[in-house]
Design an enzyme around this catalytic site. Structure first.
Site, PDB file in Angstrom:
ATOM      1  N   CYS A  47      -4.684   2.896  11.311  1.00  0.00           N
ATOM      2  CA  CYS A  47      -4.488   2.996   9.851  1.00  0.00           C
ATOM      3  C   CYS A  47      -5.939   3.546   9.455  1.00  0.00           C
ATOM      4  CB  CYS A  47      -3.931   1.679   9.544  1.00  0.00           C
ATOM      5  SG  CYS A  47      -4.002   1.315   7.621  1.00  0.00           S
ATOM      6  N   HIS A  48      -5.966   4.006   8.050  1.00  0.00           N
ATOM      7  CA  HIS A  48      -7.302   4.317   7.526  1.00  0.00           C
ATOM      8  C   HIS A  48      -8.340   3.127   7.394  1.00  0.00           C
ATOM      9  CE1 HIS A  48      -7.225   8.427   6.466  1.00  0.00           C
ATOM     10  NE2 HIS A  48      -5.994   8.329   6.113  1.00  0.00           N
ATOM     11  N   THR A  49      -7.671   1.944   7.261  1.00  0.00           N
ATOM     12  CA  THR A  49      -8.316   0.745   7.249  1.00  0.00           C
ATOM     13  C   THR A  49      -9.349   0.504   8.348  1.00  0.00           C
ATOM     14  OG1 THR A  49      -6.614   0.058   5.474  1.00  0.00           O
ATOM     15  CG2 THR A  49      -8.366  -1.466   6.136  1.00  0.00           C
ATOM     16  N   HIS A  69      -4.675  -3.378  13.119  1.00  0.00           N
ATOM     17  CA  HIS A  69      -3.882  -4.399  12.465  1.00  0.00           C
ATOM     18  C   HIS A  69      -2.291  -4.224  12.421  1.00  0.00           C
ATOM     19  CE1 HIS A  69      -5.205  -1.561   9.413  1.00  0.00           C
ATOM     20  NE2 HIS A  69      -4.399  -1.952   8.772  1.00  0.00           N
ATOM     21  N   GLU A  70      -1.887  -3.009  12.490  1.00  0.00           N
ATOM     22  CA  GLU A  70      -0.467  -2.508  12.521  1.00  0.00           C
ATOM     23  C   GLU A  70      -0.023  -2.677  14.066  1.00  0.00           C
ATOM     24  OE1 GLU A  70      -0.156   0.892   9.287  1.00  0.00           O
ATOM     25  OE2 GLU A  70       0.668   1.276  11.280  1.00  0.00           O
ATOM     26  N   CYS A  99       0.973 -18.629   3.875  1.00  0.00           N
ATOM     27  CA  CYS A  99       0.889 -20.055   4.386  1.00  0.00           C
ATOM     28  C   CYS A  99       2.027 -20.720   4.186  1.00  0.00           C
ATOM     29  CB  CYS A  99      -0.387 -20.696   3.944  1.00  0.00           C
ATOM     30  SG  CYS A  99      -0.379 -21.121   2.406  1.00  0.00           S
ATOM     31  N   CYS A 102       0.897 -22.703  -0.508  1.00  0.00           N
ATOM     32  CA  CYS A 102      -0.129 -22.523  -1.704  1.00  0.00           C
ATOM     33  C   CYS A 102       0.621 -22.325  -3.061  1.00  0.00           C
ATOM     34  CB  CYS A 102      -1.303 -21.584  -1.608  1.00  0.00           C
ATOM     35  SG  CYS A 102      -0.502 -19.795  -1.325  1.00  0.00           S
ATOM     36  N   CYS A 105       2.431 -18.821  -2.556  1.00  0.00           N
ATOM     37  CA  CYS A 105       3.593 -18.842  -1.447  1.00  0.00           C
ATOM     38  C   CYS A 105       4.609 -19.443  -2.250  1.00  0.00           C
ATOM     39  CB  CYS A 105       3.150 -19.471  -0.142  1.00  0.00           C
ATOM     40  SG  CYS A 105       1.988 -18.475   0.533  1.00  0.00           S
ATOM     41  N   CYS A 113      -1.121 -15.009  -0.980  1.00  0.00           N
ATOM     42  CA  CYS A 113      -1.594 -16.197  -0.475  1.00  0.00           C
ATOM     43  C   CYS A 113      -2.931 -16.750  -0.721  1.00  0.00           C
ATOM     44  CB  CYS A 113      -0.993 -16.296   0.777  1.00  0.00           C
ATOM     45  SG  CYS A 113      -1.557 -17.710   1.835  1.00  0.00           S
ATOM     46  N   ARG A 117      -4.676 -14.506   2.500  1.00  0.00           N
ATOM     47  CA  ARG A 117      -4.862 -13.291   1.937  1.00  0.00           C
ATOM     48  C   ARG A 117      -5.877 -12.537   2.504  1.00  0.00           C
ATOM     49  NH1 ARG A 117      -6.534 -13.303  -4.526  1.00  0.00           N
ATOM     50  NH2 ARG A 117      -4.766 -14.869  -4.528  1.00  0.00           N
ATOM     51  N   CYS A 177       1.841  -2.429   7.913  1.00  0.00           N
ATOM     52  CA  CYS A 177       1.009  -2.205   6.782  1.00  0.00           C
ATOM     53  C   CYS A 177       1.352  -1.048   5.847  1.00  0.00           C
ATOM     54  CB  CYS A 177      -0.442  -1.996   7.352  1.00  0.00           C
ATOM     55  SG  CYS A 177      -1.776  -1.504   5.948  1.00  0.00           S
ATOM     56  N   ARG A 372       0.935   8.942  11.186  1.00  0.00           N
ATOM     57  CA  ARG A 372       0.795   7.674  12.157  1.00  0.00           C
ATOM     58  C   ARG A 372       0.908   8.112  13.708  1.00  0.00           C
ATOM     59  NH1 ARG A 372      -1.313   5.392   9.025  1.00  0.00           N
ATOM     60  NH2 ARG A 372      -1.139   3.179   7.768  1.00  0.00           N
TER      61      ARG A 372
HETATM   62  P1  NAD Z   1      -4.802   9.047   2.764  1.00  0.00           P
HETATM   63  O1  NAD Z   1      -6.142   9.335   2.687  1.00  0.00           O
HETATM   64  O2  NAD Z   1      -4.170   8.983   3.953  1.00  0.00           O
HETATM   65  O3  NAD Z   1      -4.068   9.748   1.622  1.00  0.00           O
HETATM   66  C1  NAD Z   1      -4.476   9.725   0.267  1.00  0.00           C
HETATM   67  C2  NAD Z   1      -4.157  11.205  -0.269  1.00  0.00           C
HETATM   68  O4  NAD Z   1      -4.437  11.493  -1.603  1.00  0.00           O
HETATM   69  C3  NAD Z   1      -4.667  12.594   0.699  1.00  0.00           C
HETATM   70  O5  NAD Z   1      -3.375  13.474   1.276  1.00  0.00           O
HETATM   71  C4  NAD Z   1      -5.616  13.159  -0.253  1.00  0.00           C
HETATM   72  O6  NAD Z   1      -5.493  14.561  -0.308  1.00  0.00           O
HETATM   73  C5  NAD Z   1      -4.951  12.612  -1.727  1.00  0.00           C
HETATM   74  N1  NAD Z   1      -5.870  12.924  -2.944  1.00  0.00           N
HETATM   75  C6  NAD Z   1      -7.159  12.440  -2.586  1.00  0.00           C
HETATM   76  N2  NAD Z   1      -7.595  12.559  -4.000  1.00  0.00           N
HETATM   77  C7  NAD Z   1      -6.819  13.199  -4.819  1.00  0.00           C
HETATM   78  C8  NAD Z   1      -6.831  13.517  -6.072  1.00  0.00           C
HETATM   79  N3  NAD Z   1      -7.604  13.530  -6.732  1.00  0.00           N
HETATM   80  N4  NAD Z   1      -5.547  14.207  -6.486  1.00  0.00           N
HETATM   81  C9  NAD Z   1      -4.412  14.154  -5.695  1.00  0.00           C
HETATM   82  N5  NAD Z   1      -4.609  13.754  -4.573  1.00  0.00           N
HETATM   83  C10 NAD Z   1      -5.570  13.316  -3.989  1.00  0.00           C
HETATM   84  O7  NAD Z   1      -4.602   7.477   2.441  1.00  0.00           O
HETATM   85  P2  NAD Z   1      -3.351   6.370   2.813  1.00  0.00           P
HETATM   86  O8  NAD Z   1      -3.684   5.842   4.187  1.00  0.00           O
HETATM   87  O9  NAD Z   1      -2.067   7.099   2.378  1.00  0.00           O
HETATM   88  O10 NAD Z   1      -3.653   5.314   1.500  1.00  0.00           O
HETATM   89  C11 NAD Z   1      -3.889   5.353   0.245  1.00  0.00           C
HETATM   90  C12 NAD Z   1      -4.385   4.426  -0.517  1.00  0.00           C
HETATM   91  O11 NAD Z   1      -3.716   3.131  -0.483  1.00  0.00           O
HETATM   92  C13 NAD Z   1      -5.790   4.114   0.013  1.00  0.00           C
HETATM   93  O12 NAD Z   1      -6.646   4.185  -1.305  1.00  0.00           O
HETATM   94  C14 NAD Z   1      -5.593   2.934   0.623  1.00  0.00           C
HETATM   95  O13 NAD Z   1      -6.918   2.074   0.540  1.00  0.00           O
HETATM   96  C15 NAD Z   1      -4.548   2.176  -0.277  1.00  0.00           C
HETATM   97  N6  NAD Z   1      -4.065   0.882   0.336  1.00  0.00           N
HETATM   98  C16 NAD Z   1      -3.562   0.007  -0.555  1.00  0.00           C
HETATM   99  C17 NAD Z   1      -2.878  -1.072  -0.211  1.00  0.00           C
HETATM  100  C18 NAD Z   1      -2.329  -2.103  -1.198  1.00  0.00           C
HETATM  101  O14 NAD Z   1      -1.872  -2.946  -0.643  1.00  0.00           O
HETATM  102  N7  NAD Z   1      -2.659  -1.842  -2.418  1.00  0.00           N
HETATM  103  C19 NAD Z   1      -2.683  -1.107   1.148  1.00  0.00           C
HETATM  104  C20 NAD Z   1      -2.941  -0.241   2.187  1.00  0.00           C
HETATM  105  C21 NAD Z   1      -3.638   0.962   1.665  1.00  0.00           C
HETATM  106 ZN    ZN Z   2       0.048 -19.258   0.849  1.00  0.00          ZN
END
Ligand code: NAD
Ligand code: ZN
Length: 379
Positions: A47-49, A69-70, A99, A102, A105, A113, A117, A177, A372
């Site tokens: 994953c990107h993270t 993590h996945e 958990c 809390c 939860c 959580c 978290r 994830c 993926r």
């Molecule tokens: P990714 O980089 O694969 O996809 C992002 C897409 O957005 C890309 O295709 C990119 O071209 C496009 N993009 C970027 N800037 C843009 C703009 N100005 N206009 C239009 N499109 C644009 O990322 P991902 O893995 O799909 O994750 C997306 C987001 O979700 C990230 O910010 C990530 O950190 C977040 N995320 C949030 C949670 C949560 O629980 N809230 C969990 C996991 C990931």
């Molecule tokens: Zn909890």
């Protein structure tokens, strides 16, 4: 012979330095302590993270570290006090936990959580702050409490979802994830009604999962917004019906979408992390009933700016963490959606590599070539 209670020697992909290829090496994995389980990882995905923290740009670097993590795997043994899991259970590891005790939860409305978290800075286990991994006597940091780029890992039992043992782990590991984050943002938070229009900003893995949620909801029109035109071909498989590339318009994107939809979309989901896009996603929903959901993670100094009239005109802005799913309670149900063919996971999996070639997965992700990539621990 049972391995329970003993150290296990196995292969792990260790990150010794930021941005340097992971090194495959033998590590020792300690037995699980109180409220922990040790898991044999069968399949994990990238994953990107993982990539962000491996590059360590803008984060506190913590090395050596085992990322990942996945994942889907099987419980090898459990530590003291674990009553809901046992050896042989099929499980997914989750980067954020439940958990069960809390206020969050106990609340039906929250999955944030207090105890478990997401914590990206922690390199040891909650119980004693220590690591369960070592290599030649040197301790190796954990990542997100999951560290799945290892044949065996130790995870807090609150970060482990027990799933249907018939579910194929090479597919459902992605539910851990990104998939659930996007899917839940649409199904649990945006909640489009059948026939409604949904705009998805950002067509990465998370945005495509949000589109999958819109398809499952029976949305009439799914508008994908991305700067990268290569994303559009892929997104058609996810039921995206219309595309907007902001670069091809000289007016603000919100204006383009309002004109396309006779006043605005019914729902929007923002999956880019850009604060400008968050504002666009909010301002393009229809007055009276439109709901926008923010999912992308912004930069630290970002501020969201819009005219308050946009709220008075009955637009709603929400945010979502991990698709509002409670990891242990709700994730087994997402796997069931796949098992009963309501949810399609296969189209998210564009690549597979054996564990020994895990660095190739990083290349695919860095080049934006994959949604993926599954890492097969047994191959
Ligand atoms: P990714 O980089 O694969 O996809 C992002 C897409 O957005 C890309 O295709 C990119 O071209 C496009 N993009 C970027 N800037 C843009 C703009 N100005 N206009 C239009 N499109 C644009 O990322 P991902 O893995 O799909 O994750 C997306 C987001 O979700 C990230 O910010 C990530 O950190 C977040 N995320 C949030 C949670 C949560 O629980 N809230 C969990 C996991 C990931
Ligand atoms: Zn909890």
């Amino acid at each position: 012979m049972s391995t329970a209670g003993h150290f296990i020697r196995c292969l792990a992909a260790v990150a010794w330095e930021a941005g340097k290829p992971l090194v495959m090496e033998e590590v020792e994995v300690a037995p699980p302590q109180k409220h922990e389980v040790r898991i044999k990882v069968h399949f994990t995905s990238l994953c990107h993270t993982d990539v962000c923290f491996w590059e360590a740009k803008g984060q506190t670097p913590l090395f050596p570290r085992i990322f990942g993590h996945e994942a889907g795997g099987v419980v090898e043994s459990v530590g003291e006090g674990v009553t809901d899991l046992q050896s042989g259970d099929h499980v997914l590891t989750i980067f954020t936990g439940e958990c069960g005790n809390c206020r969050h939860c106990h609340s039906e409305e929250s999955n944030m959580c207090d105890l478990l978290r997401i914590n990206t800075e922690r390199g040891g286990m909650i119980h004693d702050g220590e690591s369960r991994f070592s290599s030649n006597g040197k301790s190796i940091h954990h990542f997100l409490g999951t560290s799945t780029f290892s044949e065996f890992t130790v995870v807090h039992s609150g970060q482990v979802a027990k799933i249907n043992p018939e579910a194929p782990l090479d597919k459902v590991c992605i539910v851990s994830c990104g998939l659930s984050t996007g899917l839940g943002a649409t199904l649990n938070v945006a909640k489009p009604k059948r026939g409604q229009s949904v705009a998805i900003f950002g067509l990465g893995a998370v945005g495509l999962a949000a589109a999958e949620g819109a398809r499952i909801s029976g949305a009439g029109r799914i508008i994908g917004v991305d700067l990268n035109p290569n994303r559009f071909e892929e997104a058609k498989k996810f039921g995206v019906t219309d595309f907007v590339n902001p670069r091809e318009h000289d007016k603000p994107v919100q204006q383009v979408i309002i004109e396309m939809t006779d006043g605005g979309v019914d729902r929007s989901v923002e999956c880019t992390g850009s604060v400008q896009v968050m504002i666009q996603a909010f301002e393009c929903v229809h007055e009276g009933w439109g709901v926008a959901v923010l999912v992308g993670v912004p930069r630290q100094d970002d501020a969201f700016r819009t005219h308050p009239m946009n709220f008075l005109n009955e637009r709603t802005l929400k945010g979502s963490f991990f698709g509002n799913y409670k990891p242990k309670t709700d994730i087994p149900g997402v796997v069931e959606k796949y098992m009963n063919k309501e949810l399609d996971l296969d189209k998210f999996i564009t690549h597979t590599v054996p564990f020994s070639k895990i660095n190739e997965a990083f290349d695919y992700m860095s080049k934006g070539e994959c949604i993926r990539c599954i890492i097969d621990m047994g191959a």
